[in-house]
Design a protein around this motif. Sequence first.
Motif, PDB file in Angstrom:
ATOM      1  N   GLY A 112      -5.854  -3.244   7.901  1.00 49.65           N
ATOM      2  CA  GLY A 112      -4.314  -1.997   7.840  1.00 49.65           C
ATOM      3  C   GLY A 112      -5.100  -1.256   8.408  1.00 49.65           C
ATOM      4  O   GLY A 112      -6.034  -0.506   8.986  1.00 49.65           O
ATOM      5  N   SER A 151       0.974  -1.421   0.061  1.00 47.67           N
ATOM      6  CA  SER A 151      -0.013  -0.119  -0.057  1.00 47.67           C
ATOM      7  C   SER A 151       0.995   1.423  -0.705  1.00 47.67           C
ATOM      8  O   SER A 151       0.667   2.366  -1.023  1.00 47.67           O
ATOM      9  CB  SER A 151      -1.167   0.605   0.981  1.00 47.67           C
ATOM     10  OG  SER A 151      -0.485  -0.238   2.715  1.00 47.67           O
ATOM     11  N   ARG A 192      -6.597   2.696   9.876  1.00 51.93           N
ATOM     12  CA  ARG A 192      -5.499   3.365  10.332  1.00 51.93           C
ATOM     13  C   ARG A 192      -6.365   5.270  10.049  1.00 51.93           C
ATOM     14  O   ARG A 192      -5.982   6.038  10.768  1.00 51.93           O
ATOM     15  CB  ARG A 192      -4.257   3.278   9.331  1.00 51.93           C
ATOM     16  CG  ARG A 192      -3.286   2.177  10.344  1.00 51.93           C
ATOM     17  CD  ARG A 192      -2.110   2.369   9.481  1.00 51.93           C
ATOM     18  NE  ARG A 192      -2.508   1.419   8.187  1.00 51.93           N
ATOM     19  CZ  ARG A 192      -1.430   1.651   6.685  1.00 51.93           C
ATOM     20  NH1 ARG A 192      -0.221   2.651   6.995  1.00 51.93           N
ATOM     21  NH2 ARG A 192      -1.823   0.930   5.892  1.00 51.93           N
ATOM     22  N   ARG A 193      -6.989   4.883   9.292  1.00 51.83           N
ATOM     23  CA  ARG A 193      -7.615   5.771   8.724  1.00 51.83           C
ATOM     24  C   ARG A 193      -9.194   6.451   9.925  1.00 51.83           C
ATOM     25  O   ARG A 193      -9.205   7.343  10.076  1.00 51.83           O
ATOM     26  CB  ARG A 193      -7.974   5.973   7.111  1.00 51.83           C
ATOM     27  CG  ARG A 193      -8.761   7.290   6.426  1.00 51.83           C
ATOM     28  CD  ARG A 193      -7.804   8.464   6.137  1.00 51.83           C
ATOM     29  NE  ARG A 193      -8.541   9.649   5.531  1.00 51.83           N
ATOM     30  CZ  ARG A 193      -7.338  11.005   5.221  1.00 51.83           C
ATOM     31  NH1 ARG A 193      -6.388  10.521   5.345  1.00 51.83           N
ATOM     32  NH2 ARG A 193      -7.646  11.665   5.086  1.00 51.83           N
ATOM     33  N   TRP A 214      -5.478   0.672   4.194  1.00 52.75           N
ATOM     34  CA  TRP A 214      -5.472   1.799   5.547  1.00 52.75           C
ATOM     35  C   TRP A 214      -6.458   2.291   6.325  1.00 52.75           C
ATOM     36  O   TRP A 214      -6.729   2.641   6.853  1.00 52.75           O
ATOM     37  CB  TRP A 214      -4.122   2.397   5.350  1.00 52.75           C
ATOM     38  CG  TRP A 214      -4.680   3.541   4.812  1.00 52.75           C
ATOM     39  CD1 TRP A 214      -5.758   4.583   4.588  1.00 52.75           C
ATOM     40  CD2 TRP A 214      -4.114   4.276   2.490  1.00 52.75           C
ATOM     41  NE1 TRP A 214      -5.692   5.287   3.094  1.00 52.75           N
ATOM     42  CE2 TRP A 214      -3.924   5.126   2.495  1.00 52.75           C
ATOM     43  CE3 TRP A 214      -2.343   3.492   2.572  1.00 52.75           C
ATOM     44  CZ2 TRP A 214      -3.543   5.369   1.257  1.00 52.75           C
ATOM     45  CZ3 TRP A 214      -2.318   3.956   1.453  1.00 52.75           C
ATOM     46  CH2 TRP A 214      -2.498   4.702   0.087  1.00 52.75           C
TER      47      TRP A 214
END
Length: 377
Positions: A377, A6, A290-291, A287
């Motif tokens: 992620g 990524s 995480r975001r 992600w």
Amino acid sequence: MSTASSTDLLVGSHVSFSKKGLLNAAQEAHSYGATAFMIYTGAPQNTVRKPMAEQFVEEGWAYMREAGLRYFLVHAPYIVNLATPKEEGFSFTVRFLQEEIVRTHEARTDLIVVHPGAAVGQTEDEALKRIAAGLREVLRAPHPVRVALETMSGQGSEVGRTFEQLRFLLDEVGDPRLVICLDTCHVFAAGYDILHDLDGVLETFDRVLGLERLACVHVNDSKFPFGSRRDRHAVLGTGYLGFAVPYRVVHHPALAGRPFILETPWVGTKGKERPMYEAEIALLAGWARRRFQEEFVHDVEALRAFFAEQGIGSLRAFVLEGWEAVRAKKAKLEPFDDLYGRVREAGMFPSLDEEHVRHRIVGALAVDELGEEILAG
């Protein structure tokens, strides 16, 4: 199939120039979590353009470096048509595209995407020869900027819907700066079955055009079915392609290193429409957790349970059946709007605005096709 890291992905969206030009565009792209983006140097519906000296290029590049944005490209406006049989319109289009190449160079990037053109009363062969003649003139501009011909759906009298038509243009023009932009919605609508045979389509692309000539990819779902020759983009997961196909495109090893640009539509209550770019980018790139943090993951799980209680065992099947109902005029709401309406009617997520509720529905659609690991992620 192997996937790219990524962190290596150049994934982003179309963004707009506003008062501060490239600076505002970079800021908007960063707000979506993009690592790349695409701009128009002015409104896509006209050819009015300000000098690039007034478009905050230095400030934009400084912001890009600070924000971790690694690349952007330009798209020519939709209304220019190199195939036009009218001499005045042809001369204007050639001149305008030459100026767009200069603007692209002045913006300090190296790629501009162009729609090949529409026949407008000519045969396709006549239109293709006209486009080739125009491109030879356009590429006299003494800059290293590449011109990417976009794969088209074949809507109306559009040419460039087949790889063979684009090969003709590459051969007739004979300039290595002429390259290709692959659009997922367009090739599907044109009759290339990336839904069931992505590898086969890419092998055909490589045989006819050469993957070395592929400069960028537009990542879109489709509101119309395979072979429809209709150019109507949909939010990822909400159309006939679904979420899994764009995900496989972005992570396909044969496409590694290219910028992937979302052109999915803004959606929502009239006057309050918003893009789904932030959720689409995070889910494509891996992600999302995480975001958006754990709350997003929990909300997606809650949505999936809610839809199951509503009798929706498969969101993918619901979307496809919903489009067939829309086509048959048995349903007024498109599937994405139907799902959103059910969530709001049930009173879920009262503290969230429409944009962020729809983000979670996109997440649920993605998990429905690809499994919970897409949120890992």
